[in-house]
Structures are given as C-alpha cells and as structure tokens.
Design a protein around this motif. Structure first.
Motif, PDB file in Angstrom:
ATOM      1  N   ASP A   1     -11.882  -6.840   1.079  1.00  0.00           N
ATOM      2  CA  ASP A   1     -12.532  -7.074  -0.197  1.00  0.00           C
ATOM      3  C   ASP A   1     -11.465  -6.874  -1.259  1.00  0.00           C
ATOM      4  O   ASP A   1     -11.122  -5.761  -1.618  1.00  0.00           O
ATOM      5  N   SER A   2     -10.886  -7.977  -1.744  1.00  0.00           N
ATOM      6  CA  SER A   2      -9.717  -7.869  -2.611  1.00  0.00           C
ATOM      7  C   SER A   2     -10.013  -7.116  -3.891  1.00  0.00           C
ATOM      8  O   SER A   2      -9.178  -6.366  -4.393  1.00  0.00           O
ATOM      9  N   ALA A   3     -11.212  -7.298  -4.449  1.00  0.00           N
ATOM     10  CA  ALA A   3     -11.531  -6.602  -5.696  1.00  0.00           C
ATOM     11  C   ALA A   3     -11.610  -5.104  -5.477  1.00  0.00           C
ATOM     12  O   ALA A   3     -11.072  -4.317  -6.243  1.00  0.00           O
ATOM     13  N   MET A   4     -12.284  -4.708  -4.376  1.00  0.00           N
ATOM     14  CA  MET A   4     -12.421  -3.279  -4.100  1.00  0.00           C
ATOM     15  C   MET A   4     -11.068  -2.686  -3.727  1.00  0.00           C
ATOM     16  O   MET A   4     -10.736  -1.569  -4.112  1.00  0.00           O
ATOM     17  N   THR A   5     -10.276  -3.461  -2.966  1.00  0.00           N
ATOM     18  CA  THR A   5      -8.962  -2.971  -2.576  1.00  0.00           C
ATOM     19  C   THR A   5      -8.078  -2.750  -3.792  1.00  0.00           C
ATOM     20  O   THR A   5      -7.358  -1.760  -3.887  1.00  0.00           O
ATOM     21  N   ALA A   6      -8.130  -3.670  -4.731  1.00  0.00           N
ATOM     22  CA  ALA A   6      -7.295  -3.546  -5.916  1.00  0.00           C
ATOM     23  C   ALA A   6      -7.627  -2.281  -6.682  1.00  0.00           C
ATOM     24  O   ALA A   6      -6.740  -1.576  -7.165  1.00  0.00           O
ATOM     25  N   LEU A   7      -8.911  -1.967  -6.780  1.00  0.00           N
ATOM     26  CA  LEU A   7      -9.297  -0.746  -7.479  1.00  0.00           C
ATOM     27  C   LEU A   7      -8.838   0.478  -6.715  1.00  0.00           C
ATOM     28  O   LEU A   7      -8.350   1.444  -7.278  1.00  0.00           O
ATOM     29  N   ALA A   8      -9.003   0.437  -5.371  1.00  0.00           N
ATOM     30  CA  ALA A   8      -8.635   1.603  -4.584  1.00  0.00           C
ATOM     31  C   ALA A   8      -7.143   1.831  -4.582  1.00  0.00           C
ATOM     32  O   ALA A   8      -6.665   2.949  -4.633  1.00  0.00           O
ATOM     33  N   VAL A   9      -6.355   0.736  -4.502  1.00  0.00           N
ATOM     34  CA  VAL A   9      -4.908   0.884  -4.417  1.00  0.00           C
ATOM     35  C   VAL A   9      -4.289   1.208  -5.759  1.00  0.00           C
ATOM     36  O   VAL A   9      -3.516   2.143  -5.906  1.00  0.00           O
TER      37      VAL A   9
ATOM     38  N   ARG B   1       0.862  -1.182   0.000  1.00  0.00           N
ATOM     39  CA  ARG B   1       0.000   0.000   0.000  1.00  0.00           C
ATOM     40  C   ARG B   1       0.898   1.231   0.000  1.00  0.00           C
ATOM     41  O   ARG B   1       1.436   1.622   1.029  1.00  0.00           O
ATOM     42  N   ALA B   2       1.088   1.827  -1.156  1.00  0.00           N
ATOM     43  CA  ALA B   2       1.989   2.967  -1.284  1.00  0.00           C
ATOM     44  C   ALA B   2       1.421   4.184  -0.582  1.00  0.00           C
ATOM     45  O   ALA B   2       0.243   4.531  -0.752  1.00  0.00           O
ATOM     46  N   GLY B   3       2.234   4.852   0.223  1.00  0.00           N
ATOM     47  CA  GLY B   3       1.792   6.037   0.947  1.00  0.00           C
ATOM     48  C   GLY B   3       1.716   7.251   0.051  1.00  0.00           C
ATOM     49  O   GLY B   3       2.339   7.313  -1.012  1.00  0.00           O
ATOM     50  N   GLY B   4       0.954   8.262   0.483  1.00  0.00           N
ATOM     51  CA  GLY B   4       0.820   9.505  -0.262  1.00  0.00           C
ATOM     52  C   GLY B   4       1.922  10.483   0.092  1.00  0.00           C
ATOM     53  O   GLY B   4       2.731  10.261   0.996  1.00  0.00           O
ATOM     54  N   SER B   5       1.946  11.613  -0.610  1.00  0.00           N
ATOM     55  CA  SER B   5       3.020  12.590  -0.433  1.00  0.00           C
ATOM     56  C   SER B   5       2.515  13.910   0.142  1.00  0.00           C
ATOM     57  O   SER B   5       3.171  14.933  -0.013  1.00  0.00           O
TER      58      SER B   5
END
Length: 441
Positions: A408-416, A226-230
């Motif tokens: 929810d792997s599908a939703m997580t994949a879209l969000a990440v 999960r890459a952090g923001g800047s």
C-alpha cells in the motif's frame, strides 16, 4: 547460546492483514509517535552511545556488586545501566511460580573500542540460592568490530522441573567475557524483562520433528528504500520484500518483522561491491535474527573483498509453541509469535581497506506459511501483546514489490517517511474519512 522454554499469547487480527478503515485511522496516531523516532529525526540523537539509540523511556538503573541491594527489574520496563571492565553487576527479579520469565541485556561498547573476538558479555539468571536457571553469552566474533551484543536468560516453569520453579526472588548477573582483554571504559547496557503466563490448555510437549528446512529461492525485484533503525527500540518495521539502505563501517541497523504463529521467516543481506580499495575484511557483513524478547536465534557472517557479498540466515522453523522443547537455539528460539528483529552490522575494519562508504545494502525478507492461532494464555503476558501479531503490526510493516507483491504505497510512504506536514496528515485523513463515509452509505 542459552537454553530454556516459554509460552505466548494470541492477539486478534489474524485475517488478511488489511485493517479496516477505523483501524487505519486509529493507527495514524501511532505512526505520528513512531515516525518521529525513525532514523534521521531529531529524536535519534537522544540516548545515543556508540551509534546505538536506547529506548527513550528507559529508566536509569545501577547494578549492585552483589545480591544485597540488587535493583529490581520490572517486566515490561526498559532500563539503562553500565557495565565496568571488571566485576559482575547484579539485578533482581520477583517472579511467581507459574510464568516463564525472559531477560535481555544489550551491551554497547564505545566507538573506537579495540575488542577481541572472545570479548563480549556473559549473563545468568539464578535463584535465591545461587542455582543457575540459564546461562548465555554474546561475543564480538571474528570481525573484532565493536557493536551492540545481546545475551538473554530465562526462568522457565516445566513439568518435572526441580530447579528455579518456585515463586520468589531471582537474580540476573552480567559481566564481561574477557575482562583482561577488554577496553577499560564502561559499557552502556540496555535491559528488558518479560513474563509469559502458562497456556490454558496443555498441548504438545515435544518439538516438531520435521519442518521444511530447505532454503527458499531468494526474492527478486527492485528493492525499495527503507532506512534501518539504530536500536531495538527504534527498529523499523518491514514485511516481505527487498529493502534498500546505506550502511557505513561500524554501523548496526535494526529492522523488525511481524511473524505470526505458523509462519516461517527467511532473510539475506547483500552488500554491494566497491571500485575503491583492496584487501579482505573478515566476517565483515553480519546478519542476525532475534526473537520478540531479543534472544538471538541464528546469525550469518561473510567476509568482504570489495566484491558483492551476501550473508544468508540458515532456515528456521515456522513459529510454534512446541519449538521451545528443542535443544538447539535455532528451533527453540522460534517459540512465540511477535516482532522478530533483523540486525545488520558492517565491521569497522572495512574502512581500513575500502574507505568510509557508505555502502549499498539490500535486505531481502521472505515470509512463508499460513498464519495460525496460537495458544490461549492463562493470564496476560507482560508487556501486553509481546507474543502476538496485531492488525496494526501488519499495517506498520509494508510489503515490498519483490516477486510481484505490491504494498500500500500511501500507507508505506507515511510509515517510512513520517508525516512531515499537517497537510499530508489532513490529506490522508480526508481520503480515509471519505472512504469510510462511502462505505457507510
């Protein structure tokens, strides 16, 4: 740290955190807008200074040298200004006699700036007569590593209060803590303001005397990427779980965690060891928790010798309106629900002994307690929903697999990862549409 008081507002969606199909469909459009701004996207380059990404819609604003001609800060709007080495910059607020007001100022030094431990920023909120409503400061600390530092201020309405209680003009002042030791170049500023109306009904007027202050067992399990923001505006949402990213010396990563009324957040940051180099970097790994108006609640720092290091936040109380009546920031800062920010920094000096990295970082987040209803406000906070957790907020923050809590792997994949192609979007919409139709039948 600053001292004050505030209020907040409850938003719908305090159920089991699993939005309905229509809600998920509506949220897809939000993901499309958000993921384009996630780290690694082309949008990240816009507005970047010293590795910090400012809000895309931030308005340019010039601080005045005195109260005369001070520019207006409107609640709910992000601003971008500058802070010179010497002198104080002034901004203006127009407030009513009922709402609490919060202002945050994030100063971003330039990459390579040589700073001291006591250097940083100092800010205040004052009434039209110059009386102080609140004071706060933020310094770079023992690591002496240039990084974004944030101070916050409050104009608070309280029964029996004698200062800063009237409607009218107030002023925000910002200056450097140690201008004589500070780098000569100007620093960029990001400023935000928010207002909180009073509660419709008066509740407890004292902070909770007891709460579970024991440190919980750390989450176990394999961390998920999960890459952090800047920046605050680009903070990446996470829920309970273990999250993995890479961090370089001098870099700061931003995450946000939706924390509802009655819930308690715990967090640790773990830096992996390295086989190369030797030495000791003071307070190299820093983890801080900021509340929904960006006020720092608590922080922790650990030195680095090349061996694994962990920075663990001291326990904070469950989110409660009455926390604002406490004298310590560790309790008073947990006064409303909303997005809390976890900010991780790796000191620039680490590169001197251990190289440029990147270094593996694991962020472990635990949420305890049961979500409760917050106070009903007599009016609307600005910006809308800042002191609440919605169903969409919960949906956007994936749950990790640590301790057996799968997301929810599908939703997580879209969000990440964002929606990289129209095919992925259409496929997702097709699945959700089919589910919706099946349920309707």
């Amino acid at each position: 740290m600053a001292r004050w008081c505030t209020a907040r507002r409850r938003r719908a969606g305090a159920g089991d955190g699993r939005p309905s199909v229509p809600v998920r469909l509506a949220a897809v459009s939000a993901v499309l807008g958000v993921t384009a701004a996630l780290p690694g996207g082309a949008a990240l380059a816009a507005g970047t200074q010293g590795g910090y990404t400012f809000a895309e819609d931030a308005r340019r604003i010039d601080g005045a040298s005195g109260t005369a001609g001070a520019a207006l800060l409107e609640p709910g709007t992000a601003y971008r200004g500058t802070l010179p080495r010497n002198g104080t910059v002034h901004y203006r607020l127009e407030l009513d006699a009922a709402s609490d007001a919060y202002v945050s100022v994030t100063a971003v030094p330039r990459a390579g700036d040589e700073v001291t431990a006591a250097d940083g920023i100092r800010m205040s909120v004052r009434d039209a007569d110059g009386a102080s409503c609140s004071l706060d400061s933020a310094t770079f600390g023992a690591a002496r590593s240039p990084r974004p530092v944030t101070a916050w201020g409050v104009r608070e309405i309280s029964s029996g209060g004698t200062r800063c209680q009237e409607a009218g003009t107030y002023y925000v002042t910002v200056e450097r803590s140690r201008p004589q030791d500070s780098p000569p170049g100007a620093w960029d500023l990001e400023l935000t303001a928010a207002t909180e109306p009073p509660p419709a009904r008066t509740g407890a007027t004292r902070a909770p005397e007891t709460w579970d202050s024991a440190s919980p067992e750390p989450l176990v399990g394999e961390p998920e990427r999960r890459a952090g923001g800047s920046g605050f505006a680009r903070a990446v949402p996470v829920g309970q779980g273990a999250w993995r990213d890479d961090i370089r010396p001098g870099q700061t990563l931003f995450y946000k965690v939706p924390v509802d009324w009655g819930r308690q957040v715990h967090a640790t940051a773990e830096l992996d060891g390295t086989d190369g180099g030797s030495g000791y970097a003071t307070a190299a790994l820093r983890l801080a928790l900021h509340n929904p108006v960006r006020g720092e609640v608590v922080d922790a720092a650990r030195g680095y010798t090349g061996r694994p290091a962990t920075a663990s936040l001291a326990p904070v109380p469950p989110v409660a309106y009455a926390n604002r009546y406490a004298t310590g920031d560790q309790v008073a800062g947990m006064r409303f629900a909303g997005d809390y920010y976890l900010v991780v920094h790796l000191a620039e000096q680490v590169a001197e002994d251990f190289g440029q990295g990147p270094f593996a970082l694991t962020l472990r987040v635990r949420l305890e307690g049961t979500a409760e209803g917050g106070p009903e406000y007599r009016g609307e906070p600005v910006p809308d929903g800042v002191f609440a957790v919605s169903a969409t907020d919960r949906w956007a923050a994936p749950q990790g697999d640590a301790d057996g809590r799968g997301g929810d792997s599908a939703m997580t994949a879209l969000a990440v990862g964002g929606i990289g192609t129209g095919t992925a979007l259409l496929a997702g919409l097709g699945v959700w549409t089919a589910v919706a139709r099946r349920r309707a039948v």
